[in-house]
Motif scaffolding. Structure first.
Motif, PDB file in Angstrom:
ATOM      1  N   ASP A  52      79.399  -9.223 160.914  1.00 15.60           N
ATOM      2  CA  ASP A  52      78.395  -8.937 161.939  1.00 15.60           C
ATOM      3  C   ASP A  52      78.542  -9.849 163.155  1.00 15.60           C
ATOM      4  OD1 ASP A  52      76.287  -7.571 163.051  1.00 15.60           O
ATOM      5  OD2 ASP A  52      74.730  -8.783 162.086  1.00 15.60           O
ATOM      6  N   ALA A  53      79.767 -10.037 163.611  1.00 18.73           N
ATOM      7  CA  ALA A  53      79.987 -10.828 164.824  1.00 18.73           C
ATOM      8  C   ALA A  53      79.489 -10.031 166.025  1.00 18.73           C
ATOM      9  CB  ALA A  53      81.466 -11.158 164.974  1.00 18.73           C
ATOM     10  N   ARG A  54      78.646 -10.656 166.829  1.00 16.29           N
ATOM     11  CA  ARG A  54      77.979  -9.922 167.907  1.00 16.29           C
ATOM     12  C   ARG A  54      77.550 -10.888 169.016  1.00 16.29           C
ATOM     13  NH1 ARG A  54      74.739 -11.262 163.845  1.00 16.29           N
ATOM     14  NH2 ARG A  54      72.550 -11.807 164.213  1.00 16.29           N
ATOM     15  N   ILE A  55      77.204 -10.328 170.160  1.00 18.97           N
ATOM     16  CA  ILE A  55      76.723 -11.104 171.299  1.00 18.97           C
ATOM     17  C   ILE A  55      75.300 -10.662 171.622  1.00 18.97           C
ATOM     18  CG2 ILE A  55      77.044 -11.615 173.747  1.00 18.97           C
ATOM     19  CD1 ILE A  55      80.046 -11.082 173.320  1.00 18.97           C
ATOM     20  N   GLY A 207      74.659 -15.415 177.120  1.00 22.68           N
ATOM     21  CA  GLY A 207      74.517 -14.842 175.793  1.00 22.68           C
ATOM     22  C   GLY A 207      74.904 -15.805 174.690  1.00 22.68           C
ATOM     23  N   ASN A 208      74.443 -15.518 173.497  1.00 20.35           N
ATOM     24  CA  ASN A 208      74.786 -16.265 172.291  1.00 20.35           C
ATOM     25  C   ASN A 208      75.662 -15.392 171.384  1.00 20.35           C
ATOM     26  OD1 ASN A 208      73.061 -18.329 173.158  1.00 20.35           O
ATOM     27  ND2 ASN A 208      71.317 -17.495 172.011  1.00 20.35           N
ATOM     28  N   VAL A 209      76.643 -16.022 170.739  1.00 18.40           N
ATOM     29  CA  VAL A 209      77.544 -15.310 169.831  1.00 18.40           C
ATOM     30  C   VAL A 209      77.137 -15.628 168.396  1.00 18.40           C
ATOM     31  CG1 VAL A 209      79.933 -14.906 169.168  1.00 18.40           C
ATOM     32  CG2 VAL A 209      79.387 -15.527 171.540  1.00 18.40           C
ATOM     33  N   HIS A 210      76.909 -14.589 167.604  1.00 14.49           N
ATOM     34  CA  HIS A 210      76.438 -14.721 166.222  1.00 14.49           C
ATOM     35  C   HIS A 210      77.485 -14.183 165.255  1.00 14.49           C
ATOM     36  CE1 HIS A 210      71.993 -15.161 167.239  1.00 14.49           C
ATOM     37  NE2 HIS A 210      72.501 -14.738 168.382  1.00 14.49           N
ATOM     38  N   ALA A 211      77.499 -14.747 164.058  1.00 15.22           N
ATOM     39  CA  ALA A 211      78.243 -14.199 162.924  1.00 15.22           C
ATOM     40  C   ALA A 211      77.673 -14.862 161.670  1.00 15.22           C
ATOM     41  CB  ALA A 211      79.740 -14.468 163.046  1.00 15.22           C
ATOM     42  N   GLU A 212      78.004 -14.339 160.487  1.00 16.35           N
ATOM     43  CA  GLU A 212      77.449 -14.947 159.283  1.00 16.35           C
ATOM     44  C   GLU A 212      78.373 -14.791 158.086  1.00 16.35           C
ATOM     45  OE1 GLU A 212      74.132 -11.967 157.615  1.00 16.35           O
ATOM     46  OE2 GLU A 212      73.776 -12.569 159.711  1.00 16.35           O
ATOM     47  N   LEU A 213      78.122 -15.659 157.109  1.00 13.85           N
ATOM     48  CA  LEU A 213      78.842 -15.658 155.840  1.00 13.85           C
ATOM     49  C   LEU A 213      77.858 -15.986 154.732  1.00 13.85           C
ATOM     50  CD1 LEU A 213      82.056 -17.661 156.846  1.00 13.85           C
ATOM     51  CD2 LEU A 213      82.036 -15.284 156.028  1.00 13.85           C
ATOM     52  N   GLY A 214      78.256 -15.700 153.502  1.00 15.69           N
ATOM     53  CA  GLY A 214      77.431 -16.054 152.360  1.00 15.69           C
ATOM     54  C   GLY A 214      76.458 -14.962 151.975  1.00 15.69           C
ATOM     55  N   LEU A 253      85.182 -21.329 155.511  1.00 13.24           N
ATOM     56  CA  LEU A 253      84.089 -20.896 154.639  1.00 13.24           C
ATOM     57  C   LEU A 253      84.230 -19.439 154.221  1.00 13.24           C
ATOM     58  CD1 LEU A 253      81.143 -22.742 156.389  1.00 13.24           C
ATOM     59  CD2 LEU A 253      82.328 -23.394 154.283  1.00 13.24           C
ATOM     60  N   ALA A 254      84.949 -18.632 155.003  1.00 16.35           N
ATOM     61  CA  ALA A 254      85.222 -17.259 154.555  1.00 16.35           C
ATOM     62  C   ALA A 254      86.052 -17.265 153.276  1.00 16.35           C
ATOM     63  CB  ALA A 254      85.944 -16.493 155.665  1.00 16.35           C
ATOM     64  N   ASN A 255      86.880 -18.303 153.125  1.00 17.08           N
ATOM     65  CA  ASN A 255      87.684 -18.436 151.913  1.00 17.08           C
ATOM     66  C   ASN A 255      86.961 -19.198 150.807  1.00 17.08           C
ATOM     67  OD1 ASN A 255      90.015 -17.096 152.932  1.00 17.08           O
ATOM     68  ND2 ASN A 255      90.502 -18.910 154.149  1.00 17.08           N
ATOM     69  N   ARG A 256      85.807 -19.746 151.112  1.00 16.62           N
ATOM     70  CA  ARG A 256      84.992 -20.446 150.105  1.00 16.62           C
ATOM     71  C   ARG A 256      83.628 -19.768 149.950  1.00 16.62           C
ATOM     72  NH1 ARG A 256      84.746 -26.806 151.070  1.00 16.62           N
ATOM     73  NH2 ARG A 256      84.063 -26.666 148.883  1.00 16.62           N
ATOM     74  N   GLU A 257      83.551 -18.501 150.354  1.00 21.90           N
ATOM     75  CA  GLU A 257      82.259 -17.831 150.439  1.00 21.90           C
ATOM     76  C   GLU A 257      81.539 -17.774 149.106  1.00 21.90           C
ATOM     77  OE1 GLU A 257      80.365 -14.094 152.903  1.00 21.90           O
ATOM     78  OE2 GLU A 257      82.457 -13.994 152.276  1.00 21.90           O
ATOM     79  N   ASP A 258      82.290 -17.694 148.013  1.00 25.88           N
ATOM     80  CA  ASP A 258      81.633 -17.620 146.711  1.00 25.88           C
ATOM     81  C   ASP A 258      80.956 -18.937 146.334  1.00 25.88           C
ATOM     82  OD1 ASP A 258      83.949 -19.050 146.343  1.00 25.88           O
ATOM     83  OD2 ASP A 258      84.593 -17.985 144.538  1.00 25.88           O
ATOM     84  N   GLU A 259      81.205 -20.004 147.082  1.00 28.14           N
ATOM     85  CA  GLU A 259      80.543 -21.291 146.836  1.00 28.14           C
ATOM     86  C   GLU A 259      79.236 -21.432 147.612  1.00 28.14           C
ATOM     87  OE1 GLU A 259      83.176 -24.802 146.892  1.00 28.14           O
ATOM     88  OE2 GLU A 259      84.789 -23.390 147.355  1.00 28.14           O
ATOM     89  N   LEU A 260      78.948 -20.487 148.490  1.00 27.65           N
ATOM     90  CA  LEU A 260      77.752 -20.573 149.324  1.00 27.65           C
ATOM     91  C   LEU A 260      76.564 -19.940 148.608  1.00 27.65           C
ATOM     92  CD1 LEU A 260      79.305 -19.531 152.775  1.00 27.65           C
ATOM     93  CD2 LEU A 260      78.851 -21.858 151.945  1.00 27.65           C
ATOM     94  N   ASP A 261      75.531 -20.724 148.353  1.00 29.81           N
ATOM     95  CA  ASP A 261      74.309 -20.209 147.741  1.00 29.81           C
ATOM     96  C   ASP A 261      73.301 -19.724 148.775  1.00 29.81           C
ATOM     97  OD1 ASP A 261      75.318 -20.911 145.248  1.00 29.81           O
ATOM     98  OD2 ASP A 261      74.364 -22.889 145.281  1.00 29.81           O
ATOM     99  N   THR A 262      73.500 -20.113 150.016  1.00 32.43           N
ATOM    100  CA  THR A 262      72.579 -19.801 151.106  1.00 32.43           C
ATOM    101  C   THR A 262      73.372 -19.192 152.246  1.00 32.43           C
ATOM    102  OG1 THR A 262      71.240 -21.732 150.501  1.00 32.43           O
ATOM    103  CG2 THR A 262      70.834 -20.779 152.678  1.00 32.43           C
ATOM    104  N   ARG A 263      72.769 -18.233 152.945  1.00 34.25           N
ATOM    105  CA  ARG A 263      73.442 -17.650 154.106  1.00 34.25           C
ATOM    106  C   ARG A 263      73.749 -18.733 155.144  1.00 34.25           C
ATOM    107  NH1 ARG A 263      70.217 -13.013 156.758  1.00 34.25           N
ATOM    108  NH2 ARG A 263      68.735 -14.710 157.065  1.00 34.25           N
TER     109      ARG A 263
END
Length: 435
Positions: A52-55, A207-214, A253-263
């Motif tokens: 969900d990378a977006r501006i 503008g602000n650039v957003h993206a997320e993982l986890g 962190l995209a390669n460690r995503e399974d270690e993330l308990d929180t977004r």
């Protein structure tokens, strides 16, 4: 378990983005270059594997540089306009106020052009921001404001004036180098001096650039920086480095995503250099949902020095987490518990959200080459980006752990601390007091 460290030590991902950002040229808030930087950053988040990378765009007060000058006794002295100075010409008696401490403005300064230093003396208990000195001068009746660099090298400093309510300042403002400042004092103290600024102040968009993982949790951790830069330089350190670090952390962190308990939500802000506009926009957009932000990890001026510095704003859990990651990797870090209300963590932290300002150890007070023509890529090393990314990625994973608790503070406690640290009076003068 440690494969990601080796990959980081050979990664060019963040550095490639940094090179692309500095090659844009002018990334001033509201400029076409800032928009290009947004697109580059969104593309980097997508390439890193974040979703969900977006501006998210918003309107701002634009400012476009024209000519400026300091004229005295038949001479024209080199200077640059400070962003959001009004387009105006003013004349008055040249007065050097030295460091420009609050008490230096006690006299009536009507009919004067005042000059102040970009630093404060070593004995002084706190750093005084440029905007505070500017508005002391305005309140004392000065006709114009001259901001003299304390760093040698014929480098006039930049940096914005203006407030949230009145984005364009009240009197013309320019920066001069240390050498020009010394010349003005030596030759022209007490002489009639004219400061002239020509600029445009159009409506503009940032503008602000957003993206997320986890995982898609209600609670989230914000990893932030800002992508805009002053128009006079490449903006490599301030803050191409912070944007590059956010992108590199997204790759790790995209390669460690399974270690993330929180977004983990990445937000790289626009329009920081003209009053934290992008981060204020995001904080206000969240509103009461700021309660769901576990912490803000804000990067502003990393990579330039090898040792990471964490301003922790009195959150003991953040201090402990920073020291722990240094211990895990046997790598020096430094921490500072005092409040730093001058970067993109602040629109969140002022309401009690735990927040870091992550920078790096440098010598002396002030920005050094930051906010000058000398903020260029050659001052930075890819080695530092890689080393710091290892520490910061592990820090974020640990902050995102479900067992990590970092209590928020009450707004009243943050306000009291600003009073205790002698920051409140200056923030009232600059229009930054939020309570």
């Amino acid at each position: 378990m440690t494969t990601w460290i080796g990959e980081t030590f050979t990664s060019d991902f963040g550095w490639d983005l940094l090179e692309s950002l500095v090659d844009v040229g002018d990334r001033m808030a509201g400029s076409p270059g800032e928009r290009e930087a947004m697109e580059l950053t969104r593309g980097a988040f997508e390439a890193a594997g974040a979703r969900d990378a977006r501006i998210d765009t918003f309107d701002i007060q634009g400012w476009e540089r024209g000519d400026s000058a300091v004229r005295v006794d038949g001479t024209t002295q080199d200077c640059i306009a400070l962003p959001r100075s009004p387009s105006a010409t003013a004349t008055g008696e040249f007065v050097d106020l030295g460091y420009g401490l609050p008490e230096d403005f006690d006299d009536d300064l009507s009919g004067t052009v005042v000059m102040v230093s970009s630093t404060v003396p070593d004995y002084y208990e706190r750093f005084i921001h440029r905007r505070e000195k500017y508005y002391h001068a305005v309140e004392a009746g000065a006709e114009a404001f001259v901001f003299a660099n304390h760093v040698e090298g014929c480098l006039p400093p930049t940096g914005s004036v203006g407030t949230e309510e009145a984005p364009v300042g009240e009197i013309p403002a320019v920066g001069v180098s240390k050498e020009v400042g010394a010349r003005l004092v030596r030759r022209f103290e007490g002489e009639e001096t004219t400061v002239e600024v020509n600029c445009e102040t159009p409506d503009a968009e940032s503008g602000n650039v957003h993206a997320e993982l986890g995982p898609d949790t209600e609670e989230e951790l914000l990893v932030t920086g800002h992508l805009d830069a002053h128009d006079i330089a490449e903006g490599a350190w301030d803050n191409g480095s912070g944007t590059a670090m956010a992108a590199e952390l997204a790759r790790i962190l995209a390669n460690r995503e399974d270690e993330l308990d929180t977004r983990v939500r990445f937000v790289v802000f626009g329009a920081e250099e003209v009053g934290l506009v992008g981060s204020t926009h995001e904080s206000e957009r969240l509103g009461d949902d700021r309660a769901n932000v576990r912490a803000v990890v804000n990067h502003d001026g990393v990579v330039f020095g090898r040792t990471l510095k964490f301003d922790t704003h009195g959150f003991e859990e953040l201090e402990a987490a920073a020291k722990a990651v240094g211990d895990r990797f046997d790598h020096p870090v430094s921490t500072n518990p005092e409040l730093v209300p001058h970067s993109d963590h602040w629109p969140f932290t002022r309401w009690g959200v735990p927040g870091y300002m992550v920078s790096c150890e440098t010598q002396g007070r002030g920005r050094g080459w930051g906010h000058t023509f000398a903020d260029t890529l050659d001052k930075l090393e890819v080695r530092n980006l890689r080393e710091q990314a290892v520490l910061l990625a592990d820090l974020v994973v640990n902050l995102a752990d479900e067992g990590t608790e970092i209590p928020h503070k009450a707004e009243s406690e943050m306000a009291d601390r600003l009073e205790d640290e002698d920051l409140a009076a200056g923030m009232r003068i600059t229009g930054d007091w939020p309570y």
